[in-house]
Structures are given as C-alpha cells and as structure tokens.
Design an enzyme around this catalytic site. Structure first.
Site, mmCIF file in Angstrom:
data_model
loop_
_atom_site.group_PDB
_atom_site.id
_atom_site.type_symbol
_atom_site.label_atom_id
_atom_site.label_comp_id
_atom_site.label_asym_id
_atom_site.label_seq_id
_atom_site.Cartn_x
_atom_site.Cartn_y
_atom_site.Cartn_z
ATOM 1 N N HIS A 148 -10.440 -6.013 9.959
ATOM 2 C CA HIS A 148 -11.427 -5.697 9.064
ATOM 3 C C HIS A 148 -12.616 -4.863 9.172
ATOM 4 C CE1 HIS A 148 -8.847 -8.961 7.365
ATOM 5 N NE2 HIS A 148 -9.266 -8.545 6.322
ATOM 6 N N GLU A 186 0.831 -0.986 -0.056
ATOM 7 C CA GLU A 186 0.055 0.005 0.097
ATOM 8 C C GLU A 186 0.691 1.058 0.027
ATOM 9 O OE1 GLU A 186 -2.756 -3.023 1.012
ATOM 10 O OE2 GLU A 186 -0.746 -2.591 1.998
#
Length: 408
Positions: free
Chosen positions: A212, A143
């Site tokens: 998450h 990322e």
C-alpha cells in the site's frame, strides 16, 4: 473533517481517519492507528510561495547571510484575508470533479466503493446521490475489468474517471492502461480518442506496508500515449483534475495518501490549470530544487533551514511528470547553474533519473556542478515506522545536498 495537531518538530498529526477509510486496510488495524504527516506546513497558499525575506546575492555569494523567514502568523493572517473558500485537498478534488460533471453529462466515475460509500478517501462523497448509480458506478473488485470498461466507454463518447482505491491495485490493470489506453489512438489511425482520467492515492503513508506504499510514476512514464501529473496542494489538485477531465488524452493523476487533509484557500471563480506546466514555488538564486507531490513539503521545510544558513534556493514543483516543463526548468537552470532533484519515487528508473537525463541533455552548458538526485531507497517500504522513514528522503538530507552543491 480532520483536526490538525502540532506534533514533534516537522510532524503533523491527524486525529480523524474518517476520510481515510479503506475496506482493504481493515485487516491491518489501520483505523485504530493515528497518522503522522511529514510536512512542516499546515496551510498551503494557492500561489505556492515561501514566506521569506530574501536578499538576492551573486552566484559566488552562497555563503552570505540572507534574512530570516517572515513570521508564520503574519503569513497566515495574509492568507486568511484572501478571497475564496477553504478546502481540504480531497474536497478540492471532489469540487473539481463535481463542476465537470455538472458541465458535461458525458463525465462519469467508476471504481470500487466510489458510489454511496463515497470513495475510500471520500473524493466522490455524495456524488452518487446527485448523479445516480450509472454516472457514479460501483464496480466489483476487478481492476482490469472496470479499467477496460472505462477505455471502451471513452472510445464510444464518454469521459470516464477511474478511481483506483490504491494506485498499487492498478498494477492489475497494467495491460489495459499500457496496451489499450496509451496506444489505441495510434493503432486506430486516429479514429479513437481515449479521454480517460486514472486517479487515486499512492505514495508512502504511515505504516501502510509495502503493497500500500507504491509509487507507480516510474511504471507508467515509459508507456507511450499517457500524460502524468501529480497534485500537491488543494489549488493545483482542483485545477489539474478539471484539466485532466477536459483533455482528449489519457491522463494519470497521482494523489498522495498523506496530502488529502492539507487545507488551503482557493478561488471562488472557475479555473483550469495546464497539464504541462511546472509551478514556481519559491524564486531563488543559488540552487534549483525540483520536486513534486509530498516531497514539496519536505523541500519547503528544508528551505527554512537553508535560508537561515544563508542560502537562497529556488523551488519548483514540476507537477507535470510526463512531459516535463523544460521551459520553466531550463530558465531556472540558466539562472542558478545547480540542480537538486528530490523525489519519493525509486532511484532506479524513477522520475528523477529521467529528469536528470533531460537536464543534462538540454542544459549541460549551464551547469556548474553535477545534477544531484535524492530518491527513495530501492527496497520494499518497511512496515516499521523507523525503517519507513529511512527509505524516503528527509529534510536534513536536502539541506546537506544543497550545501554540497553550493560548495562546488
């Protein structure tokens, strides 16, 4: 395409997970488990209105009887007769993205699995076949690297969209987003603009676990130079996507993992929404309820109960998380004199805390009661479903809070 089923009260089950695949979740057995969405509304109208026949009352008449909500079947018939086409929220995001890629060849997409796989939530499905592998670029699982690459490409003339497979993963790119994306326009003396869109799913899902179930609004709101918006319907998802791509500023678009399969009829003609305007969902007189993203539907569900109890809440989807639309919010506060903020973000340092401070600073003289804020618990989101529900705001809490506010 997912099929909507009626579950237990206030819940909607999704029987298909085709659009919710994520290779990072396979180890948790995510595909084998059906999801449940906490939302009382299956089809959201593009105007965001709440179908209720309301008798206006004075500020002191909170306890007077207000007519019951109109029948749902009549509302559904009216919505289906409107011009336009029906899309799920993830399809509306893709339609907005595709229109902008057709309009401007500088627009490109990069992220993990955004290419031929179509994105973990299918927002970029089939775009690689249409635009090629350079404009829809699959990246390694890094990322910080591809976010930095997007910022560099924006500095040299492109208009990249970065997809985080899950917003929690973008914490790995926080340095690039804060020190580069938000500051380079200033530190370069205006020589560079950073027209980057950073988007992806977040929020508390159904037993996705702590890592998450991140809500990163509070992480990024203090970074100078960033704009933040949150979509809640297919209509505003498309309009905000197009506006974010056209902006010269870096924009973070927050999407909720449990809203991708919401269906709505949206206009056939092109439209672009403002990145700095709130949406009036339901006009009312007794109390202003400010919310955004998934909590919009918990508020709308609570509003049905409140109307039946004789209350007339005004509901505003703030949409713009940074900056706040204090014009719309202020006009509502001056009318109702009571404010309830409902958010899924954390209580400590969350969006609600900043919004409460802004309201008290600007509209103190118009308040007849303290500003109340319902937020998620300051704990990592549990995996167990029952405990997960306890960590986020539920409709009965909203009803109780409004009753307390209106009794002051």
């Amino acid at each position: 395409m997912a099929t909507f089923l009626q579950g237990f009260p206030g819940q909607t089950a999704l029987s298909s997970l085709e659009t919710l695949n994520s290779r990072r979740l396979q180890l948790g057995g995510f595909f084998k488990r059906s999801l449940v969405i906490s939302a009382g509304v299956l089809v959201v109208r593009s105007d965001g209105s709440f179908s209720a026949c309301v008798n206006k009352t004075s500020r002191s008449g909170a306890g007077k009887l207000i007519a019951h909500a109109a029948k749902a079947d009549a509302s559904a018939t009216a919505a289906s007769s409107k011009p336009g086409h029906e899309l799920l929220l993830f399809e509306a995001l893709r339609e907005g993205l595709e229109e902008e890629m057709d309009r401007d060849p500088r627009v490109c997409v990069m992220g993990e699995d955004v290419g031929h796989y179509g994105g973990s939530y299918k927002v970029t499905k089939d775009l690689a076949n249409k635009y090629g592998d350079l404009r829809v670029l699959d990246t390694p699982i890094a990322e910080n690297s591809f976010t930095g690459m997007a910022i560099g490409s924006a500095m040299t003339g492109l208009r990249p969209i970065v997809e985080g497979m899950n917003m929690g993963f973008l914490l790995l790119a926080f340095n690039q987003i804060s020190n580069n994306c938000g500051m380079l326009h200033y530190t370069s003396g205006g020589q560079f603009t950073i027209p980057v869109v950073i988007r992806g799913p977040g929020g508390v899902g159904r037993q996705l676990g702590a890592e998450h179930s991140q809500r990163l609004e509070s992480y990024f709101q203090s970074v100078p130079g960033l704009q933040m918006v949150a979509c809640s319907t297919p209509y505003n998802a498309k309009g905000l996507m197009k506006a974010a791509i056209r902006s010269e500023n870096p924009v973070i678009l927050f999407e909720h993992v449990l809203l991708y399969n919401l269906k709505e009829r949206i206009p056939d003609e092109e439209y672009v929404l403002s990145l700095e305007e709130a949406e009036m969902v339901r006009p009312g007189e007794h109390c202003t309820i400010l919310t955004y993203s998934r909590m919009r539907y918990h508020v709308m569900q609570a509003a049905k109960t409140l109307v039946n109890k004789g209350y007339d809440p005004e509901i505003i989807d703030i949409r713009s998380l940074k900056p706040f639309d204090l014009y719309t919010i202020g006009n509502s506060v001056k009318k109702t004199h009571r404010v309830l903020i409902v958010e899924e973000c954390m209580r400590t340092g969350g969006i609600g805390a900043s919004l409460r401070a802004a309201i008290m600073e600007n509209f103190w003289d118009y308040l007849d009661a303290p500003v109340m804020c319902l937020s998620s618990q300051d704990v990592p989101t549990p995996y167990a479903g029952t405990l997960e529900d306890w960590t986020v705001v539920q409709p009965p809490q909203i009803v109780t809070a409004v009753e307390q506010l209106c009794s002051v």
